[in-house]
Design a protein around this motif. Sequence first.
Motif, PDB file in Angstrom:
ATOM      1  N   MET A   1       0.845  -1.180   0.000  1.00 30.99           N
ATOM      2  CA  MET A   1       0.000   0.000   0.000  1.00 30.99           C
ATOM      3  C   MET A   1       0.887   1.239   0.000  1.00 30.99           C
ATOM      4  SD  MET A   1      -2.956  -0.964   2.740  1.00 30.99           S
ATOM      5  CE  MET A   1      -4.189   0.038   1.946  1.00 30.99           C
ATOM      6  N   ASN A  46       0.906  -3.143   5.035  1.00 32.41           N
ATOM      7  CA  ASN A  46      -0.473  -3.613   5.067  1.00 32.41           C
ATOM      8  C   ASN A  46      -1.375  -2.533   5.650  1.00 32.41           C
ATOM      9  OD1 ASN A  46      -0.185  -3.798   7.911  1.00 32.41           O
ATOM     10  ND2 ASN A  46       0.649  -5.860   7.706  1.00 32.41           N
ATOM     11  N   ALA A  47      -2.665  -2.842   5.769  1.00 32.35           N
ATOM     12  CA  ALA A  47      -3.630  -1.857   6.258  1.00 32.35           C
ATOM     13  C   ALA A  47      -3.399  -1.483   7.714  1.00 32.35           C
ATOM     14  CB  ALA A  47      -5.045  -2.394   6.067  1.00 32.35           C
ATOM     15  N   SER A  50      -0.583   0.935   7.758  1.00 37.48           N
ATOM     16  CA  SER A  50      -1.097   2.152   7.150  1.00 37.48           C
ATOM     17  C   SER A  50      -1.908   2.975   8.151  1.00 37.48           C
ATOM     18  CB  SER A  50      -1.957   1.786   5.941  1.00 37.48           C
ATOM     19  OG  SER A  50      -2.575   2.898   5.396  1.00 37.48           O
ATOM     20  N   THR A  71      -4.897   6.689   0.597  1.00 40.31           N
ATOM     21  CA  THR A  71      -4.267   5.372   0.664  1.00 40.31           C
ATOM     22  C   THR A  71      -4.573   4.625  -0.629  1.00 40.31           C
ATOM     23  OG1 THR A  71      -4.584   5.347   3.045  1.00 40.31           O
ATOM     24  CG2 THR A  71      -4.077   3.258   2.010  1.00 40.31           C
ATOM     25  N   THR A  73      -3.522   1.119  -3.211  1.00 37.65           N
ATOM     26  CA  THR A  73      -2.851  -0.172  -3.326  1.00 37.65           C
ATOM     27  C   THR A  73      -1.689   0.007  -4.298  1.00 37.65           C
ATOM     28  OG1 THR A  73      -4.205  -0.908  -5.180  1.00 37.65           O
ATOM     29  CG2 THR A  73      -5.015  -1.422  -2.952  1.00 37.65           C
ATOM     30  N   GLU A  74      -0.790  -0.959  -4.310  1.00 34.44           N
ATOM     31  CA  GLU A  74       0.341  -0.900  -5.243  1.00 34.44           C
ATOM     32  C   GLU A  74      -0.139  -0.917  -6.694  1.00 34.44           C
ATOM     33  OE1 GLU A  74       3.790  -0.480  -4.997  1.00 34.44           O
ATOM     34  OE2 GLU A  74       3.029   0.235  -3.091  1.00 34.44           O
ATOM     35  N   LYS A  75      -1.198  -1.670  -6.949  1.00 36.16           N
ATOM     36  CA  LYS A  75      -1.735  -1.753  -8.310  1.00 36.16           C
ATOM     37  C   LYS A  75      -2.281  -0.393  -8.755  1.00 36.16           C
ATOM     38  CE  LYS A  75      -4.566  -4.677 -11.227  1.00 36.16           C
ATOM     39  NZ  LYS A  75      -5.378  -5.869 -11.314  1.00 36.16           N
ATOM     40  N   GLN A  76      -3.005   0.288  -7.870  1.00 34.07           N
ATOM     41  CA  GLN A  76      -3.530   1.612  -8.185  1.00 34.07           C
ATOM     42  C   GLN A  76      -2.391   2.602  -8.392  1.00 34.07           C
ATOM     43  OE1 GLN A  76      -5.914   1.944  -4.660  1.00 34.07           O
ATOM     44  NE2 GLN A  76      -7.823   1.544  -5.775  1.00 34.07           N
TER      45      GLN A  76
END
Length: 101
Positions: A1, A46-47, A50, A71, A73-76
């Motif tokens: 994240m 992780n959350a 975060s 916040t 995600t890595e993909k976003q």
Amino acid sequence: MRIMVFFDLPTLTAADRREYTKFRKHLIKSGFIMLQESVYCKLALNATVSEAIIQNLRKNRPPEGLVQILTLTEKQFSKMEMITGEYKSEVLQSDKRLVIL
């Protein structure tokens, strides 16, 4: 994240500038990397981590101005498109290089 912090703080008086500098130094000391002026980013595992980082930012927020936290995600984050300029960062780009001790 990824945790992104966007801020717009007043710098009209000497006290305002001190608060701006104090907040910016807190971000850097906490491991945030500057993406752009007043835009900082940090990698969280992780959350839970975060949320702890966000709580720490809430405790150290400046008394005035605007501070926003996003916040991702890595993909976003990886879908971010560079329109002009080039991306320079000291942040790891994948978890393949991450060593957990």
